[in-house]
Design a protein around this motif. Sequence first.
Motif, PDB file in Angstrom:
ATOM      1  N   SER A 163       0.807  -1.218   0.000  1.00  0.00           N
ATOM      2  CA  SER A 163       0.000   0.000   0.000  1.00  0.00           C
ATOM      3  C   SER A 163       0.840   1.267   0.000  1.00  0.00           C
ATOM      4  O   SER A 163       0.339   2.351  -0.313  1.00  0.00           O
ATOM      5  CB  SER A 163      -0.908   0.013   1.236  1.00  0.00           C
ATOM      6  OG  SER A 163      -0.124   0.161   2.417  1.00  0.00           O
ATOM      7  N   GLY A 164       2.114   1.165   0.367  1.00  0.00           N
ATOM      8  CA  GLY A 164       2.931   2.362   0.505  1.00  0.00           C
ATOM      9  C   GLY A 164       2.623   3.143   1.765  1.00  0.00           C
ATOM     10  O   GLY A 164       3.065   4.279   1.899  1.00  0.00           O
ATOM     11  N   GLY A 165       1.892   2.524   2.694  1.00  0.00           N
ATOM     12  CA  GLY A 165       1.516   3.224   3.909  1.00  0.00           C
ATOM     13  C   GLY A 165       2.545   3.114   5.013  1.00  0.00           C
ATOM     14  O   GLY A 165       2.743   4.052   5.784  1.00  0.00           O
ATOM     15  N   ILE A 166       3.210   1.970   5.104  1.00  0.00           N
ATOM     16  CA  ILE A 166       4.253   1.792   6.109  1.00  0.00           C
ATOM     17  C   ILE A 166       5.548   2.441   5.636  1.00  0.00           C
ATOM     18  O   ILE A 166       6.164   3.236   6.342  1.00  0.00           O
ATOM     19  CB  ILE A 166       4.467   0.300   6.400  1.00  0.00           C
ATOM     20  CG1 ILE A 166       3.156  -0.337   6.892  1.00  0.00           C
ATOM     21  CG2 ILE A 166       5.569   0.095   7.444  1.00  0.00           C
ATOM     22  CD1 ILE A 166       3.230  -1.842   7.034  1.00  0.00           C
ATOM     23  N   TYR A 167       5.971   2.082   4.447  1.00  0.00           N
ATOM     24  CA  TYR A 167       7.082   2.743   3.774  1.00  0.00           C
ATOM     25  C   TYR A 167       6.580   3.246   2.426  1.00  0.00           C
ATOM     26  O   TYR A 167       5.756   2.605   1.785  1.00  0.00           O
ATOM     27  CB  TYR A 167       8.250   1.784   3.548  1.00  0.00           C
ATOM     28  CG  TYR A 167       9.029   1.446   4.804  1.00  0.00           C
ATOM     29  CD1 TYR A 167       9.829   2.400   5.430  1.00  0.00           C
ATOM     30  CD2 TYR A 167       8.953   0.182   5.360  1.00  0.00           C
ATOM     31  CE1 TYR A 167      10.526   2.087   6.581  1.00  0.00           C
ATOM     32  CE2 TYR A 167       9.659  -0.138   6.515  1.00  0.00           C
ATOM     33  CZ  TYR A 167      10.445   0.830   7.127  1.00  0.00           C
ATOM     34  OH  TYR A 167      11.132   0.523   8.267  1.00  0.00           O
ATOM     35  N   ALA A 168       7.099   4.385   2.004  1.00  0.00           N
ATOM     36  CA  ALA A 168       6.723   4.928   0.700  1.00  0.00           C
ATOM     37  C   ALA A 168       7.049   3.918  -0.398  1.00  0.00           C
ATOM     38  O   ALA A 168       7.975   3.107  -0.241  1.00  0.00           O
ATOM     39  CB  ALA A 168       7.468   6.233   0.450  1.00  0.00           C
ATOM     40  N   PRO A 169       6.317   3.938  -1.516  1.00  0.00           N
ATOM     41  CA  PRO A 169       6.565   2.955  -2.575  1.00  0.00           C
ATOM     42  C   PRO A 169       8.014   2.912  -3.032  1.00  0.00           C
ATOM     43  O   PRO A 169       8.517   1.844  -3.405  1.00  0.00           O
ATOM     44  CB  PRO A 169       5.633   3.445  -3.705  1.00  0.00           C
ATOM     45  CG  PRO A 169       4.538   4.165  -2.995  1.00  0.00           C
ATOM     46  CD  PRO A 169       5.174   4.825  -1.815  1.00  0.00           C
ATOM     47  N   GLU A 170       8.700   4.061  -2.991  1.00  0.00           N
ATOM     48  CA  GLU A 170      10.091   4.105  -3.445  1.00  0.00           C
ATOM     49  C   GLU A 170      11.041   3.338  -2.533  1.00  0.00           C
ATOM     50  O   GLU A 170      12.205   3.131  -2.870  1.00  0.00           O
ATOM     51  CB  GLU A 170      10.551   5.558  -3.571  1.00  0.00           C
ATOM     52  CG  GLU A 170       9.871   6.340  -4.664  1.00  0.00           C
ATOM     53  CD  GLU A 170       8.475   6.827  -4.285  1.00  0.00           C
ATOM     54  OE1 GLU A 170       7.733   7.266  -5.173  1.00  0.00           O
ATOM     55  OE2 GLU A 170       8.128   6.772  -3.070  1.00  0.00           O
ATOM     56  N   PHE A 171      10.564   2.915  -1.352  1.00  0.00           N
ATOM     57  CA  PHE A 171      11.376   2.141  -0.418  1.00  0.00           C
ATOM     58  C   PHE A 171      11.169   0.643  -0.579  1.00  0.00           C
ATOM     59  O   PHE A 171      11.862  -0.147   0.066  1.00  0.00           O
ATOM     60  CB  PHE A 171      11.030   2.523   1.027  1.00  0.00           C
ATOM     61  CG  PHE A 171      11.554   3.861   1.465  1.00  0.00           C
ATOM     62  CD1 PHE A 171      12.480   3.955   2.491  1.00  0.00           C
ATOM     63  CD2 PHE A 171      11.117   5.033   0.871  1.00  0.00           C
ATOM     64  CE1 PHE A 171      12.971   5.187   2.906  1.00  0.00           C
ATOM     65  CE2 PHE A 171      11.589   6.273   1.277  1.00  0.00           C
ATOM     66  CZ  PHE A 171      12.520   6.349   2.294  1.00  0.00           C
ATOM     67  N   LEU A 172      10.208   0.234  -1.386  1.00  0.00           N
ATOM     68  CA  LEU A 172       9.808  -1.169  -1.460  1.00  0.00           C
ATOM     69  C   LEU A 172      10.541  -1.897  -2.586  1.00  0.00           C
ATOM     70  O   LEU A 172      11.067  -1.270  -3.512  1.00  0.00           O
ATOM     71  CB  LEU A 172       8.296  -1.257  -1.704  1.00  0.00           C
ATOM     72  CG  LEU A 172       7.409  -0.630  -0.623  1.00  0.00           C
ATOM     73  CD1 LEU A 172       5.945  -0.724  -1.031  1.00  0.00           C
ATOM     74  CD2 LEU A 172       7.630  -1.313   0.727  1.00  0.00           C
TER      75      LEU A 172
END
Length: 337
Positions: free
Chosen positions: A262-271
């Motif tokens: 979801s990009g809620g815990i870490y931003a999508p750029e961190f995944l």
Amino acid sequence: MDESPEVRIRDQFLRTAGLLLGTLVLAVAFIAAYVGALHQPHPRDVPVGVASGDQAARAVLAAVRDRTDTIKTVEYADPGAADDGLTSREVYGVLAATPDGGLVLTTASAGAPAATEVVVQVLTAAAEQSRRPLRVADEVPVADTDPRGLVPFYLAIGCVLGGYLASTALGISVGTTPSTLRRAGVRIGALAVYSVVLGIAGAVIVGPVLDVWHHDLPAVAGTGMLAAFAAAMVAAAVQGWLGVLGTGLVILLLVVLGNPGSGGIYAPEFLPTWLRGMHRWNIPGLATDLLKSAVYFDRRSIGWPLTGLVLWAVLALAALLAATVLRGGRGPTRARP
């Protein structure tokens, strides 16, 4: 002809073994998805905007890009377009040169505080190396009561969780596939009312009860309602076609993959690469993005998250009605009178 006790015991054993195997697969997938996605977040291609005519700022960003893939430059036609990109959540910051030879970095930490911190750290070091003073201004800060920016994610997850649990409870209670279109309508209506109540409850909790946000509570409630209803309809549709076993697929989509993606815990750029774009189409990600846009950002940024959630709800509703027509009178999934 009645089945023999041996056949009944065998069938019960096979059903139990199948359910246990299914839960084992989900548990292993849960561990793999969460640990794989979140154990070592590494930012890559965090977008930073710059006006195409700003040669000094572009040179600093180009020098950063030559050394690391942490930052990705997004060029805009002019400073006004770059500012619009910031408030519409296309970038986490905008870098611009000042007449006195310095730099100013305008950020929007409400988008993702961790991503904004990375941008500030990297560009502060780059400014020092280029011997240019850097001033940082947070144009869209997170609320003091939500310093890590996690409330939108947790609120979205609560609404999504409530939606699919409500649908699952109805499926267990009255059958996963409605027997008639009228019964399907009653189920859809019940889930809609449930979603409205849950959305309002969520807004009250983050507003008057916990005092996290003091504004835009109608938008927060509306987003919660839509997220809960979309999740409920997806669960109802999948269970309508697959029965109770469809619950496993719903959990896989909405929880096992939906939460870390979801990009809620870490931003999508961190995944990891395979999860980076998931927030653009999964229900938890769309709901989280819509909440952030409703509370912090320019209303122009709500376009796709709102459209995506509506599409999920409408398509799932249509799938549930189709299951009712084609499977409503069959076997054990038929709804009880």
